[in-house]
Design an enzyme around this catalytic site. Structure first.
Site, PDB file in Angstrom:
ATOM      1  N   CYS A  35       0.945  -1.252  -0.132  1.00 17.74           N
ATOM      2  CA  CYS A  35      -0.061  -0.033   0.263  1.00 17.74           C
ATOM      3  C   CYS A  35       0.766   1.360   0.061  1.00 17.74           C
ATOM      4  CB  CYS A  35      -0.873   0.117   0.973  1.00 17.74           C
ATOM      5  SG  CYS A  35      -0.182  -0.236   2.591  1.00 17.74           S
ATOM      6  N   ASP A  83      -7.947   5.002  -0.404  1.00 22.52           N
ATOM      7  CA  ASP A  83      -7.220   3.698  -0.107  1.00 22.52           C
ATOM      8  C   ASP A  83      -6.722   2.915  -1.117  1.00 22.52           C
ATOM      9  OD1 ASP A  83      -7.047   1.285   1.042  1.00 22.52           O
ATOM     10  OD2 ASP A  83      -8.787   1.085   1.997  1.00 22.52           O
ATOM     11  N   HIS A 120      -5.677   0.188  -1.372  1.00 21.33           N
ATOM     12  CA  HIS A 120      -6.076  -1.429  -1.278  1.00 21.33           C
ATOM     13  C   HIS A 120      -6.960  -1.774  -2.387  1.00 21.33           C
ATOM     14  CE1 HIS A 120      -4.301  -0.319   2.844  1.00 21.33           C
ATOM     15  NE2 HIS A 120      -3.635  -1.475   2.691  1.00 21.33           N
TER      16      HIS A 120
END
Length: 213
Positions: A37, A166, A168
């Site tokens: 990440c 995010d 991810h």
């Protein structure tokens, strides 16, 4: 990707005028699901720098892949040779080194201690978005998941929200709305961050073209 007032549920009067960037992908690699990440957040920032930097700053229009990022960190002696080709993570400090090495762009570091409150730094973050309009990298210890911060909102009740990107996300999206409905881009109240974690934030000191004009 346009993330000025991104999510459908976004509060009004959010700070960050039209920050555009590509959500980071581990280009040139195939082993990134479940990790990486920090690399993807860094890649998103690199994408933003490429779109907003001058020809003197940006010598390549390619977003660096993970091997390139790792090699740069080895070349500047921040990491040992064994780091290249590994799955070792990177954090805010490594991102700062890479941004400086690749683009000669300095970064401001904002450290938020465990005993501190993110809300106390709302003015600093708001000023950054209004003056630079960039993408911030945020990471911590107890909350070790890297995330991009693309905007800030302070409500009339003084509640503070950050626009979180995010890294991810896995797969392809058909519409921008899919990112919002799956909450890969969302407004998050600062009280919902991990209060037992410290946070380091990387603020690239490069003005967006819209603000520099």
């Amino acid at each position: 990707m346009l993330l000025g007032a991104a999510a459908k549920s976004a509060p009004l009067s959010a700070s960050n005028p039209s920050s555009k960037f590509s959500v980071g992908r581990a280009l040139g690699t195939t082993y990134v699901i479940g990790w990486g990440c920090g690399y993807r957040t860094l890649q998103s920032i690199c994408s933003w720098i490429i779109q907003n930097g001058s020809p003197k700053t940006v010598t390549s229009t390619e977003v660096p892949n993970i091997p390139t990022i790792q090699q740069k960190l080895v070349e500047i002696k921040d990491k040992p040779e064994r780091f290249f080709g590994s799955r070792e993570w990177i954090g805010t400090l490594e991102a700062i080194y890479v941004i400086d090495t690749l683009y000669n762009v300095s970064c401001k570091v904002l450290h938020i201690a465990r005993s501190d409150s993110i809300a106390k730094h709302a003015d600093t973050l708001r000023d950054y978005f209004e003056q630079y309009g960039g993408l911030i990298m945020m990471g911590g210890d107890m909350d070790a998941a890297s995330k991009g911060i693309a905007g800030i909102h302070v409500s009339v009740d003084q509640d503070v929200y950050l626009l979180v990107v995010d890294p991810h996300f896995v797969g392809r999206i058909k519409t921008k709305e899919e990112l919002y409905t799956k909450e890969y881009v969302k407004w998050q109240k600062v009280e919902d961050f991990v209060d037992s974690s410290f946070y380091n934030l990387c603020l690239p000191m490069l003005k967006s073209r819209d603000l520099a004009a």
